[in-house]
Design an enzyme around this catalytic site. Structure first.
Site, PDB file in Angstrom:
ATOM      1  CE  LYS A 106       3.863  -3.968  17.802  1.00 11.78           C
ATOM      2  NZ  LYS A 106       2.973  -3.954  16.614  1.00 11.78           N
TER       3      LYS A 106
HETATM    4  C1  LIG Z   1       2.004  -4.791  16.456  1.00 13.48           C
HETATM    5  C2  LIG Z   1       0.933  -4.364  15.590  1.00 13.48           C
HETATM    6  C3  LIG Z   1      -0.356  -4.894  15.705  1.00 13.48           C
HETATM    7  C4  LIG Z   1      -0.684  -5.970  16.699  1.00 13.48           C
HETATM    8  O1  LIG Z   1      -0.617  -5.529  18.031  1.00 13.48           O
HETATM    9  P1  LIG Z   1      -0.566  -6.584  19.215  1.00 13.48           P
HETATM   10  O2  LIG Z   1      -0.396  -5.791  20.444  1.00 13.48           O
HETATM   11  O3  LIG Z   1       0.620  -7.466  18.946  1.00 13.48           O
HETATM   12  O4  LIG Z   1      -1.827  -7.351  19.173  1.00 13.48           O
HETATM   13  C5  LIG Z   1      -1.346  -4.383  14.891  1.00 13.48           C
HETATM   14  N1  LIG Z   1      -1.077  -3.444  13.965  1.00 13.48           N
HETATM   15  C6  LIG Z   1       0.149  -2.930  13.806  1.00 13.48           C
HETATM   16  C7  LIG Z   1       0.378  -1.918  12.763  1.00 13.48           C
HETATM   17  C8  LIG Z   1       1.192  -3.361  14.615  1.00 13.48           C
HETATM   18  O5  LIG Z   1       2.401  -2.853  14.464  1.00 13.48           O
END
Ligand SMILES: *Cc1c(COP(=O)(O)O)cnc(C)c1O
Length: 459
Positions: A106
């Site tokens: 993210k």
């Molecule tokens: C947010 C997140 C996900 C999921 O991602 P999306 O875009 O919501 O599908 C998977 N793994 C980790 C470690 C995350 O922080």
């Protein structure tokens, strides 16, 4: 680029309009009016271009002309002092997305978003409030991305007791322009509260509000960059055989065990790659679909979920049924009503989605087994989310639903972020410096019930 709501082809808005309002007035999500294509020269050199240049080429058509080229150039280079290595682990590749400051993928979206907001609001004097609901990793990445940015304050809502101690420190330990609310409820409750706040007229009169969830196009669009970069590298046959920066234990490093299936997922020059994407809210996967449509050499996507398997079920049955979320060890994916599904469904039919994506789900027991086995046989630490991806690919292979060919599992978080789950299965994980620093912070959050009046009072 102009953006429309997923719910009507009414008035389009600009990139700034879509970013600063977050959600469309009719409650829909913004989608670009078209998905641009890479120029041929760019497409041909994705495998050799520098990460910042791929970021520039990928993001530019989505923000043109509102963010001028030289500004975008600076912006992506300051957002991404780190990259996304594609490393070979056993019979497949791992795309490591955890080399940013909060050690989860993210960071890619949040760091671009913070800089885009700051640029688009230059000269404004009314401070902007950003509200964000998190199941764990979003909150830390958004807090870190916006920390210290003048004219913007951020409030992060997270489900109390359902994020790891480290995640809580990343969310609630910074202070300054970042505040944290621990909500007595689930992630879906947090998301519902944020949506309700956006619908509240009295709040909107008090201060300009925006979101930073993966529904925001400023977070979504930059996530296409690492798909394009990795697909380009795989297409030219280049992967890291051993990343210095990867949490691989040197001593435990062993050759790939011999046997029939080995090498089934290896890269080979000229072959497009399959990405296995551990998914929750489906922002990451949606961004991957954009990168594919732009022309990156991608064959297929695997949507790997935990038991919150709303989308795999939809792909199988054709019926979309949102449900309450269930808690798992891959808690950043505990989403029963994935918000980006609305985007996917508005842009592609069920048949088209079935052609692009294969769905699979993985239980906590299977996830734990994958963490233990991959460490035992290959000396590589997977976090619970990456392990869902690893195991998901194996499950599809065993069910004969996957062909041979290059495949990369997205490692969405550093395993040390989930040490309490991973260490009992695989042993002590070396902590990267960014996480050591975060652990030293003291979390300060206000606890509120899962109720909109409590949220309004807290704001
Ligand atoms: C947010 C997140 C996900 C999921 O991602 P999306 O875009 O919501 O599908 C998977 N793994 C980790 C470690 C995350 O922080």
């Amino acid at each position: 680029m102009r953006y429309y709501s997923t719910r009507s082809r009414g008035e389009p808005v600009s990139f700034a309009g879509a970013v600063l309002t977050g959600l469309a007035p009719d409650g829909g999500l913004f989608i670009p009016e078209e998905i641009p294509r890479y120029r041929d020269a760019v497409k041909a050199s994705l495998g050799t271009m520098d990460f910042g240049d791929i970021a520039f080429e990928t993001i530019k058509p989505f923000v043109h002309p509102e963010i001028p080229d030289p500004v975008l150039e600076d912006l992506v280079h300051s957002a991404y002092p780190f990259t996304a290595p594609l490393v070979r682990v056993g019979d497949r590749q791992v795309l490591e997305l955890f080399h940013g400051p909060t050690a989860a993928f993210k960071d890619f979206g949040a760091r671009f978003m913070a800089r885009a907001f700051s640029y688009l609001r230059r000269g404004e004097d009314k401070p902007l409030r950003i509200l964000v609901a998190t199941s764990g990793d979003t909150g830390g990445a958004v807090a870190d991305g916006f920390y210290g940015i003048p004219g913007i304050s951020v409030t992060v809502l997270y489900p109390k007791g359902r994020v790891s101690p480290l995640q809580e420190r990343q969310i609630a330990g910074l202070g300054g322009n970042i505040s944290a609310l621990a909500v007595e409820g689930s992630f879906d409750d947090c998301q519902r509260l944020v949506k309700a706040a956006f619908g509240d007229e009295s709040l909107k009169k008090r201060f300009p509000l925006s979101s930073a969830n993966s529904i925001n196009v400023a977070r979504l669009i930059p996530q296409g960059v690492y798909y394009a970069a990795a697909a380009g590298k795989a297409f030219t046959g280049s992967v890291h055989e051993d990343g210095e920066a990867t949490p691989r234990e040197k001593a435990a490093e062993r050759p790939v065990p011999s046997g029939g299936k080995e090498g089934k997922f290896r890269v080979a020059p000229g072959q497009p790659i399959t990405f296995c994407v551990p998914s929750g809210n489906f922002g990451n996967l949606t961004a991957g679909l954009y990168a594919q449509k732009m022309g990156a050499p991608i064959r297929l996507f695997i949507a790997a979920t935990n038991i919150n398997k709303t989308v795999p079920d939809y792909l199988a049955s054709g019926n979309y049924e949102a449900r309450p979320s269930q808690a798992t060890i891959s808690n950043a994916m505990d989403v029963g009503a994935p918000s980006n599904f609305e985007r996917m469904a508005a842009q592609w039919s069920l048949e088209e989605l079935r052609g692009m994506i294969r769905g699979v789900f993985v239980t906590d027991d299977e996830t734990r087994r994958a963490i233990a086995t991959v460490h035992e046989t290959l000396g590589y630490f997977l976090d619970p989310h990456g392990a869902v991806g690893w195991e998901g690919a194996d499950k599809l292979w065993d069910q004969k639903l996957l062909d041979e060919g290059p495949l990369a599992v997205l490692a969405t978080a550093h395993p040390a972020k989930f040490g309490e789950t991973v260490e009992p299965l695989a042993g002590k994980i070396p902590l990267p410096p960014s996480l050591t620093e975060a652990l030293g912070r003291l979390p300060h959050a206000q606890t509120i019930p899962a109720d909109i009046s409590a949220l309004i009072a807290a704001l």
